[in-house]
Design an enzyme around this catalytic site. Structure first.
Site, PDB file in Angstrom:
ATOM      1  N   CYS A   1       0.471  -1.029  -0.253  1.00  0.00           N
ATOM      2  CA  CYS A   1      -0.030   0.116  -0.309  1.00  0.00           C
ATOM      3  C   CYS A   1       0.952   1.050   0.052  1.00  0.00           C
ATOM      4  CB  CYS A   1      -1.074   0.143   1.448  1.00  0.00           C
ATOM      5  SG  CYS A   1      -1.925  -1.839   0.781  1.00  0.00           S
TER       6      CYS A   1
ATOM      7  N   CYS B   1      -3.488   8.961   5.897  1.00  0.00           N
ATOM      8  CA  CYS B   1      -2.029   8.719   7.367  1.00  0.00           C
ATOM      9  C   CYS B   1      -2.316   9.153   8.575  1.00  0.00           C
ATOM     10  CB  CYS B   1      -0.923  10.070   5.649  1.00  0.00           C
ATOM     11  SG  CYS B   1      -0.166   9.626   4.724  1.00  0.00           S
TER      12      CYS B   1
END
Lengths: 403, 137
Positions: B37, B106
């Protein structure tokens, strides 16, 4: 040395000052409409366009009448593929292309699929080249067009276009190539290569943005495309719209400069590219992507394992490069070109493309090497994957928490 | 992408980079994300008396925002009790770092890493893992 150092010449190139000089009069005193046939202003503009057409034709080995000016390579790809499909669909509806093509080709093919086309997307081998046997096996009597790019924009791999063209012709299909990255960088000869249609653009060869061309063969066979824009019937009816005279003059001049300087420039650039690549690939766990024999002289694509490309670009803010990581996009998907070579997702996420150009200096390459080494080492110190790798942990055995 | 000054600062001067002894029972380790990812975050806490986090370290493979998010998280963790640490919300990180929408991922990773580290510590010390609420994806 100017900072940041520009190493993204595959995205676009700076305009050569000599090109600008050729263009300037066509904005002001030679501003006429090239289609105005009844006065001197129009004639002067038309002369400029005619001369540019010769310059372009000379670079790729065709005649002036075979050049259709467009707004760029994307439009040329659209006009070529859609134009051929609409013109020849009675003969067949099958088109063959490759998964590593630019989106201007892939998305155009996807569009045509909604309009009755059947499209085969060929995979590539792990060096990025298409498999000729696979191409031949995919050909059918309904195949009207094979569209395979000349040189790849991400990895620089040059496809065996001559062989591809021969296969297409054997089955009575046309061969088109998106040669955006190749024209002006390496010798491209539409006759010797057997090309029927070819898209390219000025801004990848030190010309202006917003102007490109489609080569459409006039003999053996005579190729026709259905126009995609209706209007005044400019460009022999294939592309209506008032000609971008200064842009076309710029494209012409850019082509002339490339023709004269390509040989020496490609030797210089491949030398710099090799220096960059051989030094960086000596770093632990770094890999050069794509075939290293058949490729453009100015592109290097390198994966630095255990660091992520976008994070790496940020650490190299003194370098303007490009990453195969798509961490900036909502999809987070890495480059489809790198993935089609069989690269794992993490390596594809870890890649950097260096695109060298006419104005790249050796000093800049030395600087790029130093900046990259420092950034990779710094980020590896920050990377849990690097630490695990150094401890000998097999990362493929870990059950990662998916997000 | 234009980053905020805070992201750039954390990226250029990451706080608390390093590794704590993951075998210590005072240390909790959270490893989240996946290489495919494009981001993997490892966050560690060291817990002292009264459940206060005395140290925090991180290592992150990822983009600038992922590195900045984890660096910020370690700063916030130090000095907090475990219960206080559990209240850190990913949107606080988004706000502090002015992360653009495509980078919210994030911050989610950072919140999950915090919770995962706390759970690791809890389980090691004979406590039940906390059932985690789904963070803002």
């Amino acid at each position: 040395m100017k900072q940041p150092i520009y190493l993204d010449n595959n995205a676009t190139t700076p305009l050569d000052p000599r090109v600008l000089e050729a263009m300037l009069p066509y904005f002001t005193e030679k501003f006429g409409n090239a289609a105005s046939r009844n006065h001197a202003f129009g004639w002067v503009a038309e002369e400029g366009v005619d001369y540019a057409r010769e310059q372009v034709a000379k670079l790729i080995g065709c005649t002036e009448k075979e050049i259709i000016f467009t707004s760029g390579a994307t439009e040329a790809d659209n006009l070529g593929i859609k134009g051929v499909f609409e013109m020849y669909k009675e003969k067949g509806n099958h088109i063959i292309t490759a998964v590593t093509e630019h989106k201007a080709v892939l998305d155009t093919c996807k569009h045509l699929e909604k309009n009755g086309a059947r499209v085969t997307y060929l995979g590539v081998k792990e060096d990025g080249l298409v498999d000729l046997a696979e191409l031949e096996a995919a050909m059918t009597p309904e195949t009207i067009l094979v569209s395979i790019m000349y040189g790849n924009n991400e990895i620089g791999v040059i496809q065996p276009v001559k062989e591809i063209a021969a296969i297409a012709h054997k089955f009575g299909a046309l061969f088109m190539t998106d040669a955006t990255q190749a024209v002006g960088k390496i010798p491209v000869d539409v006759i010797a290569d057997g090309i029927d249609l070819m898209a390219f653009t000025a801004h990848k060869m030190y010309g202006p943005k917003g102007v490109g061309a489609l080569y459409v063969r006039r003999k053996n066979p005579r190729v026709k495309v259905t126009s995609q824009m209706d209007g005044g019937g400019h460009e022999r009816g294939m592309r209506s719209g008032t000609l971008n005279v200064p842009g076309i003059v710029g494209l012409g001049k850019a082509c002339e400069l490339c023709r004269l300087e390509m040989a020496s420039e490609s030797i210089r650039l491949s030398g710099l590219r090799d220096k960059l690549e051989s030094t960086l690939s000596q770093m632990e766990e770094s890999y050069v992507n794509g075939n290293t024999q058949h490729r453009l002289p100015h592109v290097a694509n390198i994966s630095f394992k255990y660091v992520e490309g976008e994070g790496l670009m940020m650490a190299m803010s003194d370098l303007a490069v490009s990453s195969g990581s798509a961490c900036t996009s909502a999809s987070l998907e890495p480059s489809y070109v790198l993935k089609s070579l069989g690269l794992s997702d993490d390596l594809a996420h870890s890649s950097i493309r260096y695109g060298l150009g006419r104005f790249t200096t050796e000093e800049e390459i030395d600087q790029a090497i130093a900046v990259t080494q420092k950034a990779v080492n710094h980020l590896r110190e920050l990377s849990p994957l690097w630490e695990m790798f150094k401890e000998g942990i097999d990362l493929s055995k870990i059950e990662w928490a998916e997000h | 992408m234009a980053y905020s000054e805070k992201v750039i600062d954390h990226y250029n001067n990451p706080r608390n980079v390093g590794t704590l002894n993951k075998d210590s029972k005072f240390v909790g380790t959270g490893l989240v994300g996946a290489p495919e990812c494009g981001d993997v975050m490892r966050l560690q806490i060291e817990v002292g008396a009264d459940n206060v986090i005395t140290d925090a370290k991180f290592k992150t493979f990822g983009c600038g925002s992922a590195i900045a998010s984890s660096s910020l998280a370690t700063e916030w963790l130090k000095g907090k009790t475990i219960d206080e640490a559990l209240t850190i919300d990913n949107m606080d990180i988004v706000e502090e770092l002015a992360l653009p929408p495509v980078k919210i991922h994030c911050s989610v990773l950072a919140e999950d890493a915090i919770k995962s580290a706390i759970n690791d510590y809890r389980v090691k010390n004979g406590l039940e893992a906390i059932v985690l609420e789904k963070s803002h994806h």
